[in-house]
Design a protein around this motif. Structure first.
Motif, PDB file in Angstrom:
ATOM      1  N   VAL A   1       0.847  -1.191   0.000  1.00 60.22           N
ATOM      2  CA  VAL A   1       0.000   0.000   0.000  1.00 60.22           C
ATOM      3  C   VAL A   1       0.888   1.249   0.000  1.00 60.22           C
ATOM      4  O   VAL A   1       1.782   1.385   0.846  1.00 60.22           O
ATOM      5  N   GLU A   2       0.654   2.116  -0.973  1.00 60.79           N
ATOM      6  CA  GLU A   2       1.397   3.370  -1.062  1.00 60.79           C
ATOM      7  C   GLU A   2       0.797   4.345  -0.044  1.00 60.79           C
ATOM      8  O   GLU A   2      -0.366   4.723  -0.145  1.00 60.79           O
ATOM      9  N   PHE A   3       1.615   4.759   0.925  1.00 63.74           N
ATOM     10  CA  PHE A   3       1.156   5.641   2.006  1.00 63.74           C
ATOM     11  C   PHE A   3       1.807   7.010   1.793  1.00 63.74           C
ATOM     12  O   PHE A   3       2.895   7.284   2.268  1.00 63.74           O
ATOM     13  N   VAL A   4       1.113   7.868   1.059  1.00 62.96           N
ATOM     14  CA  VAL A   4       1.661   9.171   0.675  1.00 62.96           C
ATOM     15  C   VAL A   4       1.624  10.138   1.855  1.00 62.96           C
ATOM     16  O   VAL A   4       0.616  10.230   2.572  1.00 62.96           O
TER      17      VAL A   4
ATOM     18  N   PRO B   1      -1.639  -7.896   5.531  1.00 60.12           N
ATOM     19  CA  PRO B   1      -0.864  -8.928   4.844  1.00 60.12           C
ATOM     20  C   PRO B   1       0.229  -8.373   3.934  1.00 60.12           C
ATOM     21  O   PRO B   1       1.003  -9.147   3.367  1.00 60.12           O
ATOM     22  N   VAL B   2       0.273  -7.038   3.790  1.00 59.92           N
ATOM     23  CA  VAL B   2       1.246  -6.403   2.905  1.00 59.92           C
ATOM     24  C   VAL B   2       1.878  -5.221   3.639  1.00 59.92           C
ATOM     25  O   VAL B   2       1.308  -4.698   4.600  1.00 59.92           O
ATOM     26  N   PRO B   3       3.054  -4.770   3.194  1.00 60.50           N
ATOM     27  CA  PRO B   3       3.665  -3.591   3.818  1.00 60.50           C
ATOM     28  C   PRO B   3       2.977  -2.291   3.398  1.00 60.50           C
ATOM     29  O   PRO B   3       2.377  -2.218   2.318  1.00 60.50           O
ATOM     30  N   PHE B   4       3.052  -1.298   4.263  1.00 61.21           N
ATOM     31  CA  PHE B   4       2.588   0.051   3.965  1.00 61.21           C
ATOM     32  C   PHE B   4       3.844   0.895   3.754  1.00 61.21           C
ATOM     33  O   PHE B   4       4.668   1.012   4.659  1.00 61.21           O
ATOM     34  N   THR B   5       3.986   1.457   2.558  1.00 63.75           N
ATOM     35  CA  THR B   5       5.225   2.116   2.162  1.00 63.75           C
ATOM     36  C   THR B   5       5.091   3.637   2.147  1.00 63.75           C
ATOM     37  O   THR B   5       4.403   4.198   1.291  1.00 63.75           O
ATOM     38  N   PRO B   6       5.740   4.359   3.095  1.00 60.77           N
ATOM     39  CA  PRO B   6       5.666   5.824   3.100  1.00 60.77           C
ATOM     40  C   PRO B   6       6.341   6.418   1.867  1.00 60.77           C
ATOM     41  O   PRO B   6       7.437   5.992   1.475  1.00 60.77           O
TER      42      PRO B   6
ATOM     43  N   THR C   1      -3.786   2.996  -2.570  1.00 63.08           N
ATOM     44  CA  THR C   1      -3.149   4.298  -2.354  1.00 63.08           C
ATOM     45  C   THR C   1      -3.921   5.064  -1.295  1.00 63.08           C
ATOM     46  O   THR C   1      -5.122   5.299  -1.429  1.00 63.08           O
ATOM     47  N   ILE C   2      -3.226   5.427  -0.217  1.00 59.77           N
ATOM     48  CA  ILE C   2      -3.801   6.255   0.833  1.00 59.77           C
ATOM     49  C   ILE C   2      -2.843   7.411   1.110  1.00 59.77           C
ATOM     50  O   ILE C   2      -1.697   7.408   0.642  1.00 59.77           O
ATOM     51  N   MET C   3      -3.307   8.398   1.853  1.00 59.97           N
ATOM     52  CA  MET C   3      -2.491   9.591   2.094  1.00 59.97           C
ATOM     53  C   MET C   3      -2.703  10.084   3.518  1.00 59.97           C
ATOM     54  O   MET C   3      -3.792   9.965   4.074  1.00 59.97           O
ATOM     55  N   PHE C   4      -1.651  10.655   4.095  1.00 63.48           N
ATOM     56  CA  PHE C   4      -1.722  11.264   5.420  1.00 63.48           C
ATOM     57  C   PHE C   4      -1.683  12.770   5.222  1.00 63.48           C
ATOM     58  O   PHE C   4      -0.768  13.309   4.597  1.00 63.48           O
ATOM     59  N   THR C   5      -2.699  13.457   5.755  1.00 60.35           N
ATOM     60  CA  THR C   5      -2.889  14.860   5.413  1.00 60.35           C
ATOM     61  C   THR C   5      -2.599  15.830   6.550  1.00 60.35           C
ATOM     62  O   THR C   5      -2.629  15.481   7.727  1.00 60.35           O
TER      63      THR C   5
ATOM     64  N   VAL D   1      -5.933  10.056   7.771  1.00 57.71           N
ATOM     65  CA  VAL D   1      -5.692   9.111   6.689  1.00 57.71           C
ATOM     66  C   VAL D   1      -6.823   9.246   5.671  1.00 57.71           C
ATOM     67  O   VAL D   1      -8.006   9.158   6.016  1.00 57.71           O
ATOM     68  N   VAL D   2      -6.443   9.452   4.415  1.00 62.63           N
ATOM     69  CA  VAL D   2      -7.381   9.707   3.321  1.00 62.63           C
ATOM     70  C   VAL D   2      -7.172   8.663   2.231  1.00 62.63           C
ATOM     71  O   VAL D   2      -6.029   8.315   1.908  1.00 62.63           O
ATOM     72  N   GLY D   3      -8.248   8.180   1.655  1.00 68.14           N
ATOM     73  CA  GLY D   3      -8.142   7.258   0.535  1.00 68.14           C
ATOM     74  C   GLY D   3      -8.274   7.991  -0.787  1.00 68.14           C
ATOM     75  O   GLY D   3      -8.808   9.107  -0.851  1.00 68.14           O
ATOM     76  N   ALA D   4      -7.808   7.374  -1.841  1.00 70.05           N
ATOM     77  CA  ALA D   4      -7.942   7.959  -3.176  1.00 70.05           C
ATOM     78  C   ALA D   4      -9.416   8.110  -3.541  1.00 70.05           C
ATOM     79  O   ALA D   4     -10.273   7.374  -3.026  1.00 70.05           O
ATOM     80  N   PRO D   5      -9.748   9.052  -4.431  1.00 71.45           N
ATOM     81  CA  PRO D   5     -11.141   9.168  -4.886  1.00 71.45           C
ATOM     82  C   PRO D   5     -11.603   7.850  -5.517  1.00 71.45           C
ATOM     83  O   PRO D   5     -10.811   7.143  -6.138  1.00 71.45           O
ATOM     84  N   GLY D   6     -12.861   7.520  -5.322  1.00 68.37           N
ATOM     85  CA  GLY D   6     -13.407   6.328  -5.965  1.00 68.37           C
ATOM     86  C   GLY D   6     -12.952   5.016  -5.386  1.00 68.37           C
ATOM     87  O   GLY D   6     -13.130   3.961  -6.010  1.00 68.37           O
ATOM     88  N   MET D   7     -12.383   5.029  -4.200  1.00 70.70           N
ATOM     89  CA  MET D   7     -11.982   3.770  -3.563  1.00 70.70           C
ATOM     90  C   MET D   7     -13.221   2.902  -3.353  1.00 70.70           C
ATOM     91  O   MET D   7     -14.298   3.409  -3.016  1.00 70.70           O
TER      92      MET D   7
END
Length: 310
Positions: free
Chosen positions: A19-22, A49-54, A78-82, A242-248
């Motif tokens: 998971v891409e953690f922007v 089950p997967v890594p979260f990658t900053p 894809t998620i983001m920290f705001t 924590v925010v998810g991409a649009p249309g998740m």
């Protein structure tokens, strides 16, 4: 949006790749520190089950991150920290084509706090009266270091200039960690860093806090009065969300809401909240979206008052 933690097995979805953690800020700042802690909590407790990658994307006061995640519409990985630039940057730069109402509300993990800081070597500055006197004497040569243009730090600097009749020069950097180092190295006269960003220098006796932008004094800084105590009816907090991409997808949304509820309730995150003077309850789903819309309106007024937007 659902506000209830849904086990992955019931939701029928789990991430199948990293998971891409922007992070919409640079390395070393409050947002970056929080994301890397969250990443470690998830990994250590085998919550996913997967890594979260900053991935740090600090350009354009968060514009780089916003455009990137906005372009990941429909992406469940894809998620983001705001920060509050989540509101201010789209307002200042409408050509970005970013509407925060389209992003997926996952979890507000905290509201961060702000204090006014100076170097401890400034023996002549021990309170706000001293600060105002010193800053007024130096005029436009007084440097207030901050994160991003027309961002949270810029708004607070604008408040201080107006409230105390100052002309401080605001100098933006790409991350709160860099800002803290500028003050510690005496390349800036003051900052409005979050506690997590300035704490190391404070504990080393290098910097000192003069006042806080909170409703009540912070336990870690009992000698720093609030601006409300000083006669200024002004408080300011910054979301750590924590925010998810649009249309998740709804399945992925349910999964992440459940995951970050568990992270929020973990001892390690709660200890971090206490140590870093973080405030605010967990917010998710519709309640979080309502919070965003209210805060966007508040920040639009602030930006108009400082002439940053029409």
């Amino acid at each position: 949006m659902s506000t209830v933690s849904v086990p992955a097995a019931i939701a029928g979805w789990t991430p199948v790749k990293p998971v891409e953690f922007v992070v919409m800020a640079g390395k070393g700042g409050g947002a970056d520190k929080a994301v890397r802690l969250i990443q470690s909590i998830i990994a250590e407790n085998e919550m996913a089950p997967v890594p979260f990658t900053p991935v740090n994307k600090a350009g354009g006061s968060g514009a780089e991150a916003l455009v990137h995640v906005n372009g990941r519409s429909g992406n469940d990985h894809t998620i983001m920290f705001t920060l509050n630039s989540f509101y201010t940057t789209p307002l200042r730069q409408p050509k970005l084509g970013v509407d925060i109402a389209t992003f997926t509300p996952i979890a507000r993990m905290a509201e961060d706090t702000f204090l006014l800081w100076v170097h401890s070597d400034r023996k002549d500055i021990n309170n706000m009266a001293d600060f105002a006197k010193a800053a007024k004497a130096k005029g436009k040569d007084w440097i207030m270091a901050g994160t991003g243009k027309n961002s949270e730090d810029n708004l607070l600097t604008d408040f201080l200039n107006g409230a105390y009749g100052l002309q401080m020069k605001y100098v933006p950097y790409k991350g709160g960690g860099k800002v803290a180092k500028e003050l510690a190295g005496k390349n800036a006269d003051s900052t409005v860093n979050n506690p997590s960003e300035q704490l190391g220098f404070y504990e080393a006796g290098t910097t000192k806090a003069l006042a806080s932008f909170t409703d009540e004094r912070l336990p870690l800084f009992p000698n720093a009065p609030t601006f409300k105590e000083l006669g200024e009816d002004y408080v300011y907090y910054m979301q750590r969300t924590v925010v998810g991409a649009p249309g998740m997808s709804q399945e992925a949304t349910d999964y992440y809401q459940g995951l970050f509820k568990d992270v929020f309730n973990s001892k390690k995150w709660q200890d971090y909240r206490t140590k870093k003077s973080l405030q605010g309850d967990l917010l998710q789903g519709d309640a979080l979206m309502s919070y965003w819309m209210k805060e966007r309106d508040v920040h639009e007024v602030m930006l108009k008052n400082m002439g940053a937007i029409k």
